[in-house]
Design a protein around this motif. Structure first.
Motif, PDB file in Angstrom:
ATOM      1  N   ASP A 252      -6.794  -4.001   1.687  1.00 55.78           N
ATOM      2  CA  ASP A 252      -5.822  -3.394   0.919  1.00 55.78           C
ATOM      3  C   ASP A 252      -5.166  -5.467   0.906  1.00 55.78           C
ATOM      4  N   TRP A 253      -4.474  -5.556  -0.090  1.00 54.23           N
ATOM      5  CA  TRP A 253      -4.321  -6.871  -0.460  1.00 54.23           C
ATOM      6  C   TRP A 253      -3.235  -7.681   1.304  1.00 54.23           C
ATOM      7  N   THR A 254      -2.186  -6.445   1.804  1.00 51.72           N
ATOM      8  CA  THR A 254      -2.534  -7.191   2.776  1.00 51.72           C
ATOM      9  C   THR A 254      -2.982  -7.686   4.417  1.00 51.72           C
TER      10      THR A 254
ATOM     11  N   GLN B 133      -7.904   4.275  -8.349  1.00 48.76           N
ATOM     12  CA  GLN B 133      -6.962   2.813  -7.087  1.00 48.76           C
ATOM     13  C   GLN B 133      -7.203   1.811  -8.387  1.00 48.76           C
ATOM     14  N   GLY B 134      -5.630   1.129  -8.872  1.00 49.69           N
ATOM     15  CA  GLY B 134      -5.652   1.011 -10.031  1.00 49.69           C
ATOM     16  C   GLY B 134      -5.464  -0.993  -9.009  1.00 49.69           C
ATOM     17  N   GLY B 135      -4.836  -2.027  -9.801  1.00 53.52           N
ATOM     18  CA  GLY B 135      -4.411  -2.914  -8.667  1.00 53.52           C
ATOM     19  C   GLY B 135      -5.282  -3.246  -7.396  1.00 53.52           C
ATOM     20  N   ASN B 136      -4.584  -2.701  -6.673  1.00 50.03           N
ATOM     21  CA  ASN B 136      -5.266  -2.823  -5.723  1.00 50.03           C
ATOM     22  C   ASN B 136      -4.158  -3.490  -4.863  1.00 50.03           C
ATOM     23  N   THR B 137      -2.774  -2.974  -5.592  1.00 50.59           N
ATOM     24  CA  THR B 137      -1.278  -4.922  -4.550  1.00 50.59           C
ATOM     25  C   THR B 137      -0.526  -3.327  -4.467  1.00 50.59           C
ATOM     26  N   GLY B 138      -0.847  -2.457  -3.853  1.00 46.46           N
ATOM     27  CA  GLY B 138       0.176  -1.593  -3.045  1.00 46.46           C
ATOM     28  C   GLY B 138       0.189  -1.520  -2.099  1.00 46.46           C
TER      29      GLY B 138
ATOM     30  N   THR C 139      -1.188  -8.221 -11.650  1.00 46.14           N
ATOM     31  CA  THR C 139      -2.715  -7.437 -10.802  1.00 46.14           C
ATOM     32  C   THR C 139      -2.280  -6.147 -11.217  1.00 46.14           C
ATOM     33  N   CYS C 140      -1.639  -5.531 -10.759  1.00 48.75           N
ATOM     34  CA  CYS C 140      -1.162  -4.252 -10.548  1.00 48.75           C
ATOM     35  C   CYS C 140      -1.057  -3.489 -12.259  1.00 48.75           C
ATOM     36  N   ALA C 141      -1.410  -2.118 -11.926  1.00 52.71           N
ATOM     37  CA  ALA C 141      -2.089  -1.589 -13.248  1.00 52.71           C
ATOM     38  C   ALA C 141      -0.402  -0.783 -13.224  1.00 52.71           C
TER      39      ALA C 141
ATOM     40  N   GLY D 114      -1.411   2.324 -11.530  1.00 56.14           N
ATOM     41  CA  GLY D 114      -0.726   2.099 -10.034  1.00 56.14           C
ATOM     42  C   GLY D 114       0.839   2.483 -10.106  1.00 56.14           C
ATOM     43  N   ASN D 115       1.454   1.476 -11.136  1.00 50.25           N
ATOM     44  CA  ASN D 115       3.264   1.546 -11.120  1.00 50.25           C
ATOM     45  C   ASN D 115       3.704   2.768 -10.797  1.00 50.25           C
ATOM     46  N   VAL D 116       3.181   3.484 -12.400  1.00 45.35           N
ATOM     47  CA  VAL D 116       3.242   4.547 -12.271  1.00 45.35           C
ATOM     48  C   VAL D 116       3.442   6.015 -11.076  1.00 45.35           C
TER      49      VAL D 116
ATOM     50  N   PRO E 105       7.322 -12.336   0.133  1.00 49.89           N
ATOM     51  CA  PRO E 105       6.192 -11.667   0.929  1.00 49.89           C
ATOM     52  C   PRO E 105       4.307 -12.109   0.543  1.00 49.89           C
ATOM     53  N   VAL E 106       4.338 -13.422  -0.301  1.00 49.90           N
ATOM     54  CA  VAL E 106       3.338 -14.235  -0.220  1.00 49.90           C
ATOM     55  C   VAL E 106       2.696 -15.524   0.736  1.00 49.90           C
ATOM     56  N   ALA E 107       4.196 -15.682   0.785  1.00 44.96           N
ATOM     57  CA  ALA E 107       4.728 -16.985   2.800  1.00 44.96           C
ATOM     58  C   ALA E 107       3.932 -15.934   3.636  1.00 44.96           C
TER      59      ALA E 107
ATOM     60  N   GLY F  57      15.071  -8.820  -0.137  1.00 41.56           N
ATOM     61  CA  GLY F  57      14.791  -7.432  -1.280  1.00 41.56           C
ATOM     62  C   GLY F  57      16.176  -7.578  -2.108  1.00 41.56           C
ATOM     63  N   HIS F  58      15.947  -5.844  -2.456  1.00 43.27           N
ATOM     64  CA  HIS F  58      16.697  -5.811  -3.871  1.00 43.27           C
ATOM     65  C   HIS F  58      18.396  -5.015  -3.216  1.00 43.27           C
ATOM     66  N   LEU F  59      19.216  -6.357  -3.397  1.00 43.96           N
ATOM     67  CA  LEU F  59      20.827  -5.873  -2.667  1.00 43.96           C
ATOM     68  C   LEU F  59      20.666  -5.228  -3.911  1.00 43.96           C
TER      69      LEU F  59
ATOM     70  N   ALA G 177      11.818   2.585   1.082  1.00 44.20           N
ATOM     71  CA  ALA G 177      12.300   2.485  -0.537  1.00 44.20           C
ATOM     72  C   ALA G 177      11.661   2.706  -1.858  1.00 44.20           C
ATOM     73  N   GLU G 178      10.422   1.871  -1.914  1.00 49.29           N
ATOM     74  CA  GLU G 178       9.635   1.548  -3.328  1.00 49.29           C
ATOM     75  C   GLU G 178       8.371   1.259  -2.717  1.00 49.29           C
ATOM     76  N   HIS G 179       8.392   1.533  -2.455  1.00 48.81           N
ATOM     77  CA  HIS G 179       6.398   0.997  -1.552  1.00 48.81           C
ATOM     78  C   HIS G 179       5.383   2.382  -1.761  1.00 48.81           C
TER      79      HIS G 179
HETATM   80  P1  FAD Z   1      -3.023   0.551  -5.898  1.00 48.59           P
HETATM   81  O1  FAD Z   1      -2.316  -0.259  -5.168  1.00 48.59           O
HETATM   82  O2  FAD Z   1      -4.240   0.574  -6.398  1.00 48.59           O
HETATM   83  O3  FAD Z   1      -2.631   2.316  -5.958  1.00 48.59           O
HETATM   84  C1  FAD Z   1      -1.650   2.801  -5.280  1.00 48.59           C
HETATM   85  C2  FAD Z   1      -1.731   4.109  -5.280  1.00 48.59           C
HETATM   86  O4  FAD Z   1      -1.583   4.757  -6.141  1.00 48.59           O
HETATM   87  C3  FAD Z   1      -2.483   4.552  -4.518  1.00 48.59           C
HETATM   88  O5  FAD Z   1      -2.405   5.777  -3.195  1.00 48.59           O
HETATM   89  C4  FAD Z   1      -3.823   4.960  -5.505  1.00 48.59           C
HETATM   90  O6  FAD Z   1      -4.697   6.167  -5.333  1.00 48.59           O
HETATM   91  C5  FAD Z   1      -2.533   4.830  -6.649  1.00 48.59           C
HETATM   92  N1  FAD Z   1      -3.088   5.013  -7.283  1.00 48.59           N
HETATM   93  C6  FAD Z   1      -3.202   4.396  -8.400  1.00 48.59           C
HETATM   94  N2  FAD Z   1      -4.117   4.353  -9.455  1.00 48.59           N
HETATM   95  C7  FAD Z   1      -3.607   5.531  -9.833  1.00 48.59           C
HETATM   96  C8  FAD Z   1      -4.063   6.159 -11.054  1.00 48.59           C
HETATM   97  N3  FAD Z   1      -4.400   5.497 -11.744  1.00 48.59           N
HETATM   98  N4  FAD Z   1      -3.424   7.362 -11.171  1.00 48.59           N
HETATM   99  C9  FAD Z   1      -3.153   7.857  -9.346  1.00 48.59           C
HETATM  100  N5  FAD Z   1      -2.528   7.448  -8.897  1.00 48.59           N
HETATM  101  C10 FAD Z   1      -3.583   6.425  -8.843  1.00 48.59           C
HETATM  102  N6  FAD Z   1       6.026  -2.380  -5.199  1.00 48.59           N
HETATM  103  C11 FAD Z   1       7.706  -2.538  -5.699  1.00 48.59           C
HETATM  104  O7  FAD Z   1       7.743  -1.178  -5.647  1.00 48.59           O
HETATM  105  N7  FAD Z   1       8.761  -3.258  -5.665  1.00 48.59           N
HETATM  106  C12 FAD Z   1       8.210  -4.340  -5.782  1.00 48.59           C
HETATM  107  O8  FAD Z   1       8.923  -5.466  -5.507  1.00 48.59           O
HETATM  108  C13 FAD Z   1       6.588  -4.470  -5.357  1.00 48.59           C
HETATM  109  N8  FAD Z   1       6.133  -5.992  -5.205  1.00 48.59           N
HETATM  110  C14 FAD Z   1       5.055  -6.396  -4.432  1.00 48.59           C
HETATM  111  C15 FAD Z   1       4.773  -7.956  -4.370  1.00 48.59           C
HETATM  112  C16 FAD Z   1       3.265  -8.563  -4.566  1.00 48.59           C
HETATM  113  C17 FAD Z   1       3.164  -9.226  -4.031  1.00 48.59           C
HETATM  114  C18 FAD Z   1       2.491  -7.279  -3.977  1.00 48.59           C
HETATM  115  C19 FAD Z   1       1.309  -7.628  -3.853  1.00 48.59           C
HETATM  116  C20 FAD Z   1       2.941  -5.932  -3.970  1.00 48.59           C
HETATM  117  C21 FAD Z   1       3.540  -5.643  -4.995  1.00 48.59           C
HETATM  118  N9  FAD Z   1       4.695  -4.020  -4.322  1.00 48.59           N
HETATM  119  C22 FAD Z   1       5.813  -4.120  -5.126  1.00 48.59           C
HETATM  120  C23 FAD Z   1       3.578  -3.158  -4.237  1.00 48.59           C
HETATM  121  C24 FAD Z   1       2.728  -2.645  -5.440  1.00 48.59           C
HETATM  122  O9  FAD Z   1       2.639  -4.383  -6.600  1.00 48.59           O
HETATM  123  C25 FAD Z   1       3.502  -1.217  -6.119  1.00 48.59           C
HETATM  124  O10 FAD Z   1       2.798  -0.494  -5.092  1.00 48.59           O
HETATM  125  C26 FAD Z   1       1.879  -1.179  -7.282  1.00 48.59           C
HETATM  126  O11 FAD Z   1       3.025  -0.250  -8.660  1.00 48.59           O
HETATM  127  C27 FAD Z   1       1.361  -0.379  -7.516  1.00 48.59           C
HETATM  128  O12 FAD Z   1       0.338  -0.759  -8.383  1.00 48.59           O
HETATM  129  P2  FAD Z   1      -1.464  -1.154  -8.633  1.00 48.59           P
HETATM  130  O13 FAD Z   1      -2.005  -0.883  -9.393  1.00 48.59           O
HETATM  131  O14 FAD Z   1      -1.832  -2.153  -7.778  1.00 48.59           O
HETATM  132  O15 FAD Z   1      -1.660   0.572  -7.346  1.00 48.59           O
END
Ligand code: FAD
Ligand code: 2HG
Ligand code: ZN
Length: 487
Positions: A38-40, A76-81, A144-146, A149-151, A340-342, A385-387, A427-429
């Motif tokens: 993962d990203w971390t 896997q989407g952008g793999n930023t989870g 990077t995130c897709a 993945g966001n949904v 988070p990047v730092a 964070g998100h006050l 909360a959101e991750h």
């Molecule tokens: P991935 O990391 O690829 O996948 C995340 C999860 O979703 C996995 O369980 C995967 O199996 C599943 N998934 C991915 N794509 C699909 C699909 N098409 N169908 C079904 N399941 C799928 N998150 C926040 O909520 N708020 C923030 O402010 C925030 N800021 C961030 C800042 C940084 C610098 C980083 C690195 C991450 C941040 N995140 C934040 C976390 C992350 O970006 C989010 O969780 C994002 O929505 C993940 O999208 P992704 O495409 O990278 O998903």
């Protein structure tokens, strides 16, 4: 040979045949990072193959073939989870959406946009902006995130205070079930009370119920000329006063309300050359970033200036800058989004993304610092964070690799403290791999059992992201029940 392979659509049949001939566990290769990590860098697993279909039909075929062979699949989407949800653990097939890209609809009059799952959030925002719309979601990983993945994570970010979470703005979803069957939930209706809302189940399901292939969102009109304020607050009570002022004085124009503490600022400026501290000599412990954006930029800027004046007058702020209406001031956002990047650059990081009453944030961070210091002198707790959403990002950082003493000092204490305060351990991750065992701290047993039953209804063979979200006991019971039920 140590590296696994990535396959496009042409290699799909061959790749799956190989994996199933050898049996997934017998595969001698594993994918290199980034797909198996993962990203971390905290979560690393194994996978012999990543499939990157270009079309929905190819994705459906891939799922059908995997299901027929009972091969587990990790979407896997952008793999930023940030909770390890997209990382393969025990030789699951990675199904990446990175080639399933493209904005398919932008309807400015209706305020609706659609995109294929692998489209980055930044690409979607650019397409929306070109039509005078905006995407009601923004976060630091936007490039990077897709959107799929966001949904799948029900991502939060900086705009929740204004637009709510994705749950309130997703109008339609296209998805594939574990066996490749299409689940068409794409009618972009704002009102649709026709029984259970399955799309809501997929939002935040983290790849455990279906592969999301397409997303339709309500996209509001783009606002003009955001006005920004960055305020230094002398106490945590003052931070809460500023938040109260923001709600009262900015009203519907309030577009973001974020905070960073002094330790976050020190960390970001120490590790990121593009980030600077607007108040380098300030001794204030907390800083609040407010954004106002409505339909009249001058009006919003005037409201923001009045708010800043009032914050000074009441002592809620001791320093501050207010930008006039204009482009979103990149430097202040770079500081907030750089934290988070730092942390990633700074060494070991223990990450906690929690919801609780804003009044309780300070006590939790201070107690965390005490515990971290007792375990290790150079450990620093940072809170940001998100006050406006009651979402604290509490991270502990120290140089070098993870230290078992620090971990033992922080966990499970931090999660138990959040549960005792009736907060949420995520909360959101999301839950992903990192927090599956913690789910009982935020959900009662009957709710977890229902979640397992829903998992079985969508995925009776338990092949979609099998080690994620549900705690191991619920997963075992659900998987056994599902197979028995599926006969
Ligand atoms: P991935 O990391 O690829 O996948 C995340 C999860 O979703 C996995 O369980 C995967 O199996 C599943 N998934 C991915 N794509 C699909 C699909 N098409 N169908 C079904 N399941 C799928 N998150 C926040 O909520 N708020 C923030 O402010 C925030 N800021 C961030 C800042 C940084 C610098 C980083 C690195 C991450 C941040 N995140 C934040 C976390 C992350 O970006 C989010 O969780 C994002 O929505 C993940 O999208 P992704 O495409 O990278 O998903
Ligand atoms: C943010 O708001 C992200 O910056 C990341 O959600 C938070 O990594 C974190 O702690
Ligand atoms: Zn966040």
């Amino acid at each position: 040979m140590s590296g696994g392979r990535e396959w496009g659509e042409r290699g799909l049949g061959e790749a799956l045949a190989r994996v199933s001939r050898r049996g997934p566990r017998a595969a001698s290769t594993t994918l290199p990072p980034p797909r198996a990590s993962d990203w971390t860098g905290k979560f690393t697993g194994r996978s012999p193959v990543a499939l990157r279909p270009r079309t929905e039909a190819q994705a459906a075929a891939a799922l059908a073939r995997c299901a027929a062979r009972r091969l587990a699949v990790v979407p896997q989407g952008g793999n930023t989870g940030l909770v390890g949800g997209g990382v393969p653990l025990h030789d699951e097939v990675v199904l990446s959406t990175t080639r399933m890209v493209g904005v398919t609809r932008v309807d400015a009059a209706a305020g609706v946009v659609s995109a294929r799952a692998g489209t980055t959030l930044a690409a979607l925002e650019a397409a929306a902006a070109a039509a005078g719309l905006t995407i009601p979601l923004d976060l630091g990983a936007r490039g990077t995130c897709a959107i799929g993945g966001n949904v799948a994570t029900n991502a939060g970010g900086a705009r929740v205070v204004r637009y709510g979470t994705l749950r309130s703005t997703v109008l339609g979803l296209d998805a594939l079930l574990a066996d490749g069957t299409r689940l068409d939930l794409t009618r972009p209706l704002r009102k649709d009370n026709t029984g259970y809302d399955l799309k809501q189940l997929l939002i935040g399901s983290e790849g455990t119920l279906a592969l999301i292939t397409g997303v339709t969102l309500a996209a509001p009109r783009a606002t003009v000329a955001p006005a920004l304020a960055y305020l230094a607050c002398p106490t945590w009570a003052a931070v809460q006063d500023v938040m109260g002022l923001a709600r009262a004085r900015l009203g519907e124009a309030l577009a973001a309300a974020e905070f960073v503490d002094a330790a976050s600022v020190a960390l970001a400026t120490a590790h990121l050359s593009h980030v600077s501290n607007p108040f380098p000599s300030s001794a204030a412990p907390y800083f609040v970033l407010l954004e106002a954006a409505g339909v009249d930029g001058d009006h919003d800027a005037a409201k923001m200036e009045r708010l800043v004046g009032e914050a000074f007058a009441t002592g809620a702020a001791v320093d501050g800058v207010a930008s006039a209406a204009g482009a979103r001031p990149a430097a202040l956002w770079a500081l907030r989004e750089g934290v988070p990047v730092a942390l990633r650059h700074a060494g070991a990081c223990y990450k906690y993304d929690v919801s609780l009453a804003v009044a309780d944030f300070e006590g939790l961070v201070n107690e965390c610092q005490k515990r971290a210091t007792a375990a290790r002198g150079d450990a620093v707790a940072v809170g940001y964070g998100h006050l406006g959403d009651g979402n604290l990002h509490l991270n502990v950082s120290h140089p070098g690799p993870m230290d078992a003493r620090v971990l033992a000092a922080l966990e499970p204490w931090v999660y138990e403290a959040v549960a005792a305060a009736r907060g949420s351990v995520s909360a959101e991750h999301g839950i992903g791999l990192a927090k599956a065992s913690l789910l009982p701290l935020s959900k009662p047993r009957p709710a977890i059992d229902l979640m397992a039953a829903i998992k079985v209804a969508f995925d009776p063979e338990w092949v979609l992201n099998p080690y994620k979200v549900l705690p191991a006991d619920a997963a075992r019971a659900g998987a056994a029940g599902g197979r028995a039920g599926a006969g």
